[in-house]
Design an enzyme around this catalytic site. Structure first.
Site, short mmCIF file in Angstrom:
data_model
loop_
_atom_site.label_atom_id
_atom_site.label_comp_id
_atom_site.label_asym_id
_atom_site.label_seq_id
_atom_site.Cartn_x
_atom_site.Cartn_y
_atom_site.Cartn_z
N ASP A 243 33.43 36.67 40.77
CA ASP A 243 33.80 37.45 41.96
C ASP A 243 32.77 38.54 42.27
O ASP A 243 32.35 38.72 43.42
CB ASP A 243 35.17 38.09 41.78
N LYS B 35 44.44 35.13 37.47
CA LYS B 35 43.14 35.43 36.85
C LYS B 35 43.28 36.11 35.49
O LYS B 35 42.45 35.90 34.61
CB LYS B 35 42.29 36.29 37.79
#
Ligand code: ATR
Length: 281
Positions: free
Chosen positions: A101, A65
């Site tokens: 997220d 990420k």
């Protein structure tokens, strides 16, 4: 047909293809969604090859990420605050990155679990990427106070310093675990969130029972077939409710789907189906 993928290391366990195909069937969309394995040495090449092969977008999972963030020419404010990207859109010659997220977490807490985040106090354990990724969306959802608790308290202090300019009169504070017994005497927390990797080694957190007993919900960002170590710890200490992070996983995927396709999928039925599948082993 549009083509998407999840890139990770490992990636064979990923439920993203099944989740995105379930969303696609809600809208009658026909999509391809693949699992793509990369190693830390070849993430950029793999991403580029997927794009060159006509890919429309990717989800990025652990451990890429941060690297995905670095590869994106354009990023959302959310991704900037997180310093991490989990959703990429290939737009002509540009790579746009977002981070869904925290949105997945906020939706799971507020929509599925009925938590009123506006005005709430939240305690998060851990000061790594998982925590960084959700702070901004939690504040945007109206959290009034967030306490970040970490073994290495300097890491928590540095993280909190980055979020000092949060909207309104919200606040954020760093604590070592040794503060918690005293803190429990003066403050209650609506939600406790485990964003550490302690559960991976089946370790409990050094959290006094009084913290759990005075909270409404203990939420673990990871998911499993049986209650996680953190969930068990919370329930044994008197916390009335606990949840794992399956709903967060589905929620982040729903927001990625909305970014790619312009429509927001429903998640409740998929949650029930996946829960049953996972719990059945
Ligand atoms: P991620 O990107 O998933 O957040 P990370 O950046 O490696 O992963 O961070 C892991 C977090 O879990 C850290 O906050 C770590 O605490 P320290 O910074 O003090 O090491 C926390 N963690 C890992 N194992 C833990 C344990 N047994 N007890 C408490 N915290 C733990």
């Amino acid at each position: 047909m549009k083509h998407f993928a999840v890139i990770g290391h490992p990636v064979s366990h990923s439920r993203s293809p099944a989740i995105h195909q379930a969303f696609a069937s809600q809208f009658g969309h026909a999509i391809r969604y693949s699992r793509v394995h990369a190693t830390p040495e070849c993430f950029s090449d793999v991403l580029e090859a997927f794009r060159a092969g006509g890919g429309d977008g990717v989800n990025v999972t652990l451990p890429f990420k941060l690297e995905a963030f670095a590869r994106c020419a354009l990023v959302s404010e959310r991704a900037k605050a997180a310093g991490a990207v989990n959703t990429i859109v290939f737009r002509d010659s540009e790579i746009f990155g977002d981070n869904t997220d925290g949105l997945g977490l906020v939706d799971d807490l507020s929509l599925r679990l009925g938590v009123r985040l506006r005005g709430s106090s939240v305690m998060i354990f851990g000061a790594g990427g998982a925590t960084r990724g959700v702070l901004c969306p939690l504040f945007e959802a109206g959290c009034r106070h967030i306490s970040v608790v970490n073994r290495d308290v300097q890491k928590a202090i540095a993280l909190c310093a980055e979020f000092q300019n949060v909207p309104g009169n919200a606040s954020i504070r760093a604590h070592p675990y040794s503060d918690l017994a005293t803190l429990a005497k003066s403050q209650c927390f609506d939600v406790l969130i485990n964003a550490t990797s302690a559960g991976l080694s089946e370790k409990t957190l050094e959290v006094p029972e009084t913290i759990f007993a005075s909270s409404r919900l203990a939420y673990d960002m990871v998911y499993a077939a049986k209650p996680t170590v953190f969930m068990q710890q919370a329930l044994q200490a008197g916390c009335p409710e606990s949840s794992d992070g399956l709903g967060m996983l589905i929620g982040q995927a729903a927001h990625a789907y909305a970014i790619w396709h312009g429509v927001m999928p429903k998640t409740a039925q998929l949650y029930r189906d996946l829960r049953a599948e996972i719990d059945a082993g």
